[in-house]
Design a protein around this motif. Structure first.
Motif, PDB file in Angstrom:
ATOM      1  N   PRO A 218       3.760  64.630  31.900  1.00 54.45           N
ATOM      2  CA  PRO A 218       3.149  63.821  30.830  1.00 54.45           C
ATOM      3  C   PRO A 218       2.349  62.615  31.321  1.00 54.45           C
ATOM      4  CG  PRO A 218       5.500  63.328  31.002  1.00 54.45           C
ATOM      5  CD  PRO A 218       5.228  64.451  31.973  1.00 54.45           C
ATOM      6  N   VAL A 219       2.134  62.513  32.652  1.00 53.22           N
ATOM      7  CA  VAL A 219       1.400  61.367  33.203  1.00 53.22           C
ATOM      8  C   VAL A 219       0.047  61.846  33.733  1.00 53.22           C
ATOM      9  CG1 VAL A 219       1.454  59.562  34.957  1.00 53.22           C
ATOM     10  CG2 VAL A 219       3.586  60.292  33.856  1.00 53.22           C
ATOM     11  N   PRO A 220      -1.065  61.185  33.315  1.00 50.19           N
ATOM     12  CA  PRO A 220      -2.387  61.623  33.798  1.00 50.19           C
ATOM     13  C   PRO A 220      -2.484  61.546  35.318  1.00 50.19           C
ATOM     14  CG  PRO A 220      -2.588  59.933  32.072  1.00 50.19           C
ATOM     15  CD  PRO A 220      -1.128  60.039  32.406  1.00 50.19           C
ATOM     16  N   GLY A 221      -3.148  62.546  35.901  1.00 51.63           N
ATOM     17  CA  GLY A 221      -3.422  62.513  37.349  1.00 51.63           C
ATOM     18  C   GLY A 221      -2.230  62.868  38.213  1.00 51.63           C
ATOM     19  N   VAL A 222      -1.132  63.278  37.598  1.00 56.12           N
ATOM     20  CA  VAL A 222       0.071  63.616  38.372  1.00 56.12           C
ATOM     21  C   VAL A 222       0.442  65.075  38.092  1.00 56.12           C
ATOM     22  CG1 VAL A 222       2.507  63.058  38.771  1.00 56.12           C
ATOM     23  CG2 VAL A 222       0.892  61.226  38.226  1.00 56.12           C
ATOM     24  N   GLY A 223       0.645  65.850  39.161  1.00 55.51           N
ATOM     25  CA  GLY A 223       1.027  67.261  38.984  1.00 55.51           C
ATOM     26  C   GLY A 223      -0.158  68.105  38.565  1.00 55.51           C
ATOM     27  N   PRO A 224       0.097  69.380  38.220  1.00 57.77           N
ATOM     28  CA  PRO A 224      -1.004  70.260  37.814  1.00 57.77           C
ATOM     29  C   PRO A 224      -1.674  69.764  36.526  1.00 57.77           C
ATOM     30  CG  PRO A 224       1.098  71.466  37.971  1.00 57.77           C
ATOM     31  CD  PRO A 224       1.418  70.022  38.171  1.00 57.77           C
ATOM     32  N   GLN A 225      -2.874  70.263  36.250  1.00 54.85           N
ATOM     33  CA  GLN A 225      -3.598  69.884  35.021  1.00 54.85           C
ATOM     34  C   GLN A 225      -2.701  70.098  33.798  1.00 54.85           C
ATOM     35  OE1 GLN A 225      -6.978  69.170  33.819  1.00 54.85           O
ATOM     36  NE2 GLN A 225      -7.176  68.246  35.848  1.00 54.85           N
ATOM     37  N   SER A 226      -2.673  69.118  32.905  1.00 52.78           N
ATOM     38  CA  SER A 226      -1.874  69.231  31.686  1.00 52.78           C
ATOM     39  C   SER A 226      -2.593  68.437  30.590  1.00 52.78           C
ATOM     40  CB  SER A 226      -0.472  68.661  31.927  1.00 52.78           C
ATOM     41  OG  SER A 226      -0.557  67.254  32.024  1.00 52.78           O
ATOM     42  N   PRO A 227      -2.133  68.503  29.326  1.00 53.20           N
ATOM     43  CA  PRO A 227      -2.805  67.731  28.277  1.00 53.20           C
ATOM     44  C   PRO A 227      -2.918  66.234  28.595  1.00 53.20           C
ATOM     45  CG  PRO A 227      -1.429  69.385  27.279  1.00 53.20           C
ATOM     46  CD  PRO A 227      -1.148  69.452  28.751  1.00 53.20           C
ATOM     47  N   ALA A 228      -1.994  65.682  29.403  1.00 57.07           N
ATOM     48  CA  ALA A 228      -2.092  64.259  29.780  1.00 57.07           C
ATOM     49  C   ALA A 228      -3.425  63.969  30.464  1.00 57.07           C
ATOM     50  CB  ALA A 228      -0.931  63.895  30.710  1.00 57.07           C
ATOM     51  N   GLN A 277       0.526  60.623  14.761  1.00 59.17           N
ATOM     52  CA  GLN A 277       0.167  61.278  16.021  1.00 59.17           C
ATOM     53  C   GLN A 277       0.588  62.751  16.070  1.00 59.17           C
ATOM     54  OE1 GLN A 277      -1.742  59.894  18.526  1.00 59.17           O
ATOM     55  NE2 GLN A 277      -2.040  58.497  16.820  1.00 59.17           N
ATOM     56  N   GLY A 278       0.805  63.355  14.893  1.00 66.41           N
ATOM     57  CA  GLY A 278       1.267  64.749  14.843  1.00 66.41           C
ATOM     58  C   GLY A 278       0.297  65.736  15.451  1.00 66.41           C
ATOM     59  N   GLY A 279      -0.996  65.387  15.500  1.00 65.52           N
ATOM     60  CA  GLY A 279      -2.003  66.304  16.056  1.00 65.52           C
ATOM     61  C   GLY A 279      -2.112  66.186  17.566  1.00 65.52           C
ATOM     62  N   ALA A 280      -1.541  65.116  18.138  1.00 69.24           N
ATOM     63  CA  ALA A 280      -1.616  64.939  19.602  1.00 69.24           C
ATOM     64  C   ALA A 280      -0.628  65.869  20.278  1.00 69.24           C
ATOM     65  CB  ALA A 280      -1.287  63.490  19.965  1.00 69.24           C
ATOM     66  N   ASP A 281      -0.814  66.087  21.576  1.00 73.14           N
ATOM     67  CA  ASP A 281       0.156  66.910  22.309  1.00 73.14           C
ATOM     68  C   ASP A 281       1.525  66.222  22.295  1.00 73.14           C
ATOM     69  OD1 ASP A 281       0.341  69.333  24.187  1.00 73.14           O
ATOM     70  OD2 ASP A 281       1.445  67.753  25.243  1.00 73.14           O
ATOM     71  N   PHE A 282       2.577  67.035  22.296  1.00 77.70           N
ATOM     72  CA  PHE A 282       3.928  66.449  22.199  1.00 77.70           C
ATOM     73  C   PHE A 282       4.275  65.575  23.398  1.00 77.70           C
ATOM     74  CE2 PHE A 282       7.042  68.991  24.810  1.00 77.70           C
ATOM     75  CZ  PHE A 282       6.131  69.858  25.405  1.00 77.70           C
ATOM     76  N   SER A 283       3.599  65.814  24.557  1.00 77.45           N
ATOM     77  CA  SER A 283       3.891  64.996  25.743  1.00 77.45           C
ATOM     78  C   SER A 283       3.414  63.549  25.569  1.00 77.45           C
ATOM     79  CB  SER A 283       3.259  65.618  27.000  1.00 77.45           C
ATOM     80  OG  SER A 283       1.859  65.695  26.851  1.00 77.45           O
ATOM     81  N   ALA A 284       2.552  63.300  24.552  1.00 80.58           N
ATOM     82  CA  ALA A 284       2.102  61.927  24.273  1.00 80.58           C
ATOM     83  C   ALA A 284       3.256  61.075  23.743  1.00 80.58           C
ATOM     84  CB  ALA A 284       0.936  61.935  23.274  1.00 80.58           C
ATOM     85  N   ILE A 285       4.417  61.679  23.568  1.00 73.89           N
ATOM     86  CA  ILE A 285       5.596  60.906  23.150  1.00 73.89           C
ATOM     87  C   ILE A 285       5.896  59.827  24.194  1.00 73.89           C
ATOM     88  CG2 ILE A 285       7.421  62.415  24.133  1.00 73.89           C
ATOM     89  CD1 ILE A 285       8.700  61.863  21.154  1.00 73.89           C
ATOM     90  N   ILE A 286       5.349  59.955  25.399  1.00 73.81           N
ATOM     91  CA  ILE A 286       5.545  58.932  26.429  1.00 73.81           C
ATOM     92  C   ILE A 286       5.079  57.553  25.926  1.00 73.81           C
ATOM     93  CG2 ILE A 286       3.342  59.332  27.643  1.00 73.81           C
ATOM     94  CD1 ILE A 286       5.042  58.963  30.301  1.00 73.81           C
ATOM     95  N   HIS A 287       4.053  57.537  25.094  1.00 79.70           N
ATOM     96  CA  HIS A 287       3.553  56.248  24.585  1.00 79.70           C
ATOM     97  C   HIS A 287       4.443  55.699  23.480  1.00 79.70           C
ATOM     98  CE1 HIS A 287       0.206  56.928  27.087  1.00 79.70           C
ATOM     99  NE2 HIS A 287      -0.272  57.933  26.384  1.00 79.70           N
ATOM    100  N   HIS A 288       5.136  56.578  22.811  1.00 81.31           N
ATOM    101  CA  HIS A 288       6.009  56.135  21.710  1.00 81.31           C
ATOM    102  C   HIS A 288       7.302  55.558  22.258  1.00 81.31           C
ATOM    103  CE1 HIS A 288       3.416  57.537  18.468  1.00 81.31           C
ATOM    104  NE2 HIS A 288       2.896  58.187  19.494  1.00 81.31           N
ATOM    105  N   LEU A 289       7.706  56.015  23.446  1.00 82.91           N
ATOM    106  CA  LEU A 289       8.904  55.433  24.061  1.00 82.91           C
ATOM    107  C   LEU A 289       8.553  54.054  24.603  1.00 82.91           C
ATOM    108  CD1 LEU A 289      10.060  58.576  26.049  1.00 82.91           C
ATOM    109  CD2 LEU A 289      10.820  57.836  23.783  1.00 82.91           C
ATOM    110  N   ASP A 290       7.337  53.930  25.152  1.00 76.46           N
ATOM    111  CA  ASP A 290       6.881  52.654  25.711  1.00 76.46           C
ATOM    112  C   ASP A 290       6.929  51.535  24.675  1.00 76.46           C
ATOM    113  OD1 ASP A 290       6.462  53.533  28.204  1.00 76.46           O
ATOM    114  OD2 ASP A 290       4.265  53.586  28.107  1.00 76.46           O
ATOM    115  N   LYS A 291       6.598  51.919  23.433  1.00 77.23           N
ATOM    116  CA  LYS A 291       6.497  50.904  22.368  1.00 77.23           C
ATOM    117  C   LYS A 291       7.842  50.265  22.067  1.00 77.23           C
ATOM    118  CE  LYS A 291       2.790  52.933  19.686  1.00 77.23           C
ATOM    119  NZ  LYS A 291       2.652  53.819  18.542  1.00 77.23           N
ATOM    120  N   LYS A 292       8.938  51.053  22.314  1.00 74.53           N
ATOM    121  CA  LYS A 292      10.241  50.573  21.815  1.00 74.53           C
ATOM    122  C   LYS A 292      10.933  49.661  22.810  1.00 74.53           C
ATOM    123  CE  LYS A 292      10.537  53.973  18.440  1.00 74.53           C
ATOM    124  NZ  LYS A 292       9.175  54.416  18.692  1.00 74.53           N
TER     125      LYS A 292
END
Ligand code: NAD
Length: 292
Positions: A218-228, A277-292
């Motif tokens: 779920p992190v951009p630029g890390v690991g294989p290509q993914s929605p991040a 954010q229901g239309g975003a990829d589920f891995s974007a939940i990383i930003h919702h944890l950050d908020k809390k």
């Protein structure tokens, strides 16, 4: 070549029906939505007049619909015209109790039946690389197997009617939880001053490795290509993950299974969807944890 009727020509259903037609089968489709029928016609698929009309000629009928209530309603309609001995395959993701009700209805009408939800998403449907998790009799599975082979790369016979849906929601509950665990670890690593690529290098070959890390980080630029790497464009939308998490909690409640992490993860995806954010990829939940 078999006469196949396909009901529900949306994001998943249309490419699946096209693959069956491309393989030389005699495919006729129907969808309640005029725009979906037009898109299917433009894609070269033969379209019938109604759910019941396309069922009249079917040796195999496949459903790819939004939810359990709609599947039950459509099954009631088509079972009035399906021939005895034909096979009804429901590939939708639905609640286990609706799946079991569908098998009962089919049995009463002397029609073979399979619940066969899929993993692999829109890309898998288009590429014919879906995985099918299948519930129903061995006889029904053997009749359905050649069609799963065209639409997918793997079909697992999980057991009696309803067990395909059970497998699907167990898998997706694990995925929903493991994605949040992955997001928590990567977010914490950053705060600890640990480089995210170093964490990936360690975890992806250690005991924390899982699909959410190794294939879909779920992190951009890390690991294989993914929605991040594509601004969290879905992929697998958070709203669809929430649907599956809700189904897992419904199933857990029906058999009094303890799923405390499943329950908490469901709440977190619900908050994400309620935040718009229901239309975003589920891995974007990383930003919702950050908020809390
Ligand atoms: P979709 O909304 O794009 O397609 C569903 C289609 O069913 C629509 O075109 C709709 O008009 C049609 N429909 C609804 N009621 C009908 C009726 N009474 N008669 C005939 N047609 C009717 O949804 P989708 O993304 O194709 O998903 C279909 C199923 O597959 C869902 O159960 C979903 O959970 C599951 N699934 C989706 C994905 C994915 O990535 N999209 C992945 C795995 C599983």
């Amino acid at each position: 070549m078999a006469k196949i009727s396909f009901i529900g020509l949306g994001n998943m259903g249309l490419p699946m029906a096209q693959n069956l037609a491309k393989a030389g089968h005699d495919v006729i489709g129907f969808d309640a939505l005029p725009a979906a029928r037009e898109a299917a016609t433009s894609a070269g698929l033969t379209i019938g007049e109604s759910n019941t009309q396309v069922a009249e000629t079917a040796e195999i009928i496949i459903l790819m619909l939004p939810n359990g209530q709609i599947v039950q309603d459509v099954a009631k309609e088509v079972l009035t015209t399906l021939s005895k001995g034909s096979l009804l395959i429901d590939c939708s993701t639905i609640d286990v109790s609706s799946a079991k009700a569908l098998h009962e209805m089919a049995k009463t009408a002397d029609v073979h039946s399979l619940d066969a939800p899929v993993s692999g998403g829109i890309g898998g449907a288009a590429g014919g690389t879906l995985t099918f998790m299948v519930g129903g009799s061995t006889e029904a599975f053997e009749i359905g197997a050649p069609y799963f082979e065209i639409m997918g790369q793997k079909a697992v016979h999980c057991g009696d009617g309803g067990s395909g849906q059970s497998a699907k929601i167990c898998n997706n509950m694990m995925l929903g939880i493991s994605m949040i665990a992955t997001c928590e670890a990567f977010a914490m690593a950053e705060k600890l001053g640990l480089s995210q690529s170093a964490l990936f290098d360690v975890v992806s070959t250690s005991s924390g490795s899982c699909w959410s890390v190794n294939t879909y980080c779920p992190v951009p630029g890390v690991g294989p290509q993914s929605p991040a790497d594509n601004d969290y464009k879905a992929g697998f939308a958070a709203a669809l993950m929430l649907k599956d998490m809700d189904l897992s909690q419904q199933a857990a409640g029906s058999v009094e299974a303890a799923t405390p992490l499943g329950e908490h993860a469901t709440r977190l995806y619900k908050q994400m969807v309620e935040d718009g954010q229901g239309g975003a990829d589920f891995s974007a939940i990383i930003h919702h944890l950050d908020k809390k």
